[in-house]
Design an enzyme around this catalytic site. Structure first.
Site: not given
Ligand code: PGA
Length: 253
Positions: A9, A98, A100, A170, A216, A238
């Site tokens: 992602n 998601h 966000e 998540e 993460s 990330g």
């Molecule tokens: P992250 O993000 O691996 O940077 O924690 C995961 C995601 O938001 O899908």
């Protein structure tokens, strides 16, 4: 056997030329690899990159995902991108709901349910994200929170289409924070999610659904997560922006 999935992602990162470069270099690695038929590699790119990225990868090995789609099908919705538009560019998956999008853009479960329905109508596979906040983890309501998200987000999804859906757990407190759920915490929730899917649909269906862990995931913690019975892969933020890390995470599965 359930599909094992490594999905990147990219979020709102890279310009088109940089995205194409990243997709091409990931593609180059996989061009020399014989993937098992139940292993899927997906990269979730910004809308603006879908066309160029689908042309930069071997679609028999790497699928392209959008990171969102509209809850509407077409018409006067300035700035929205419909599921059939995404499909017409050659993407195969859409990340839906998601955290966000839920937190920053106010997406509700009923909006997410409509987006999932639009994906299915257009033969796109939604990757439905769910997960609790840090407060909900601390106050012990996290099982109920995730169960309610699943029931409401899947309200328009029937038995046929749930088999064309990927779920990603998540925990919000683990996204982009460097705090990963322990393999035990993640497994406990994945097992619970499978139980909820069995309650909504049936056990046979629940056993076939791929449930990804996200939050993460890095090369050094991926293997211990993926070893757990109900963790069928990862949704990687990330670390998916670095070719080497993304490939190491694939190797972990
Ligand atoms: P992250 O993000 O691996 O940077 O924690 C995961 C995601 O938001 O899908």
């Amino acid at each position: 056997m359930r599909n094992k999935i490594i999905a990147g992602n990219w979020k709102m990162n890279t310009l088109v030329n940089q995205g194409v470069q990243l997709a091409s270099s990931i593609n180059e690695y996989f061009s020399n690899i014989k993937l098992a038929p139940h292993v899927k590699i997906i990269i979730g790119v910004p809308f603006t990159h879908i066309d160029a990225c689908t042309k930069s990868v071997d679609f028999t090995k790497i699928a392209i995902a959008a990171q969102n789609c509209s809850q509407y099908e077409k018409g006067a919705y300035t700035g929205e991108v419909a599921a059939d538009m995404i499909k017409s560019l050659g993407a195969q998956y859409v990340i839906v709901g998601h955290s966000e999008r839920r937190q920053i853009f106010g997406e509700t479960d009923s909006i997410i349910a409509q987006k999932i329905a639009n994906c299915h109508k257009n033969a796109l596979f939604p990757i439905l994200c769910c997960g609790e906040t840090e407060g909900e983890r601390d106050d012990g309501s996290y099982f109920d929170v995730v169960k309610n998200q699943l029931i409401a987000s899947l309200a328009l999804t029937d038995k046929f289409n749930i088999l064309r859906t990927v779920i990603a757990y998540e925990p919000v407190w683990a996204i982009g924070t460097g705090k990963t759920a322990s393999p035990e915490q993640a497994q406990e929730m994945h097992e619970y999610i499978r139980k909820v899917i069995a309650e909504i649909y049936n056990k046979d269906i629940a056993d076939q659904i791929s449930i990804l862990y996200g939050g993460s995931v890095k090369p050094d913690n991926a293997a211990e997560l993926f070893l757990k019975d109900d963790i069928d892969g990862g949704l990687i933020g990330g670390a998916s922006l670095k070719k080497e890390d993304f490939i190491k995470i694939y190797q972990a599965i």
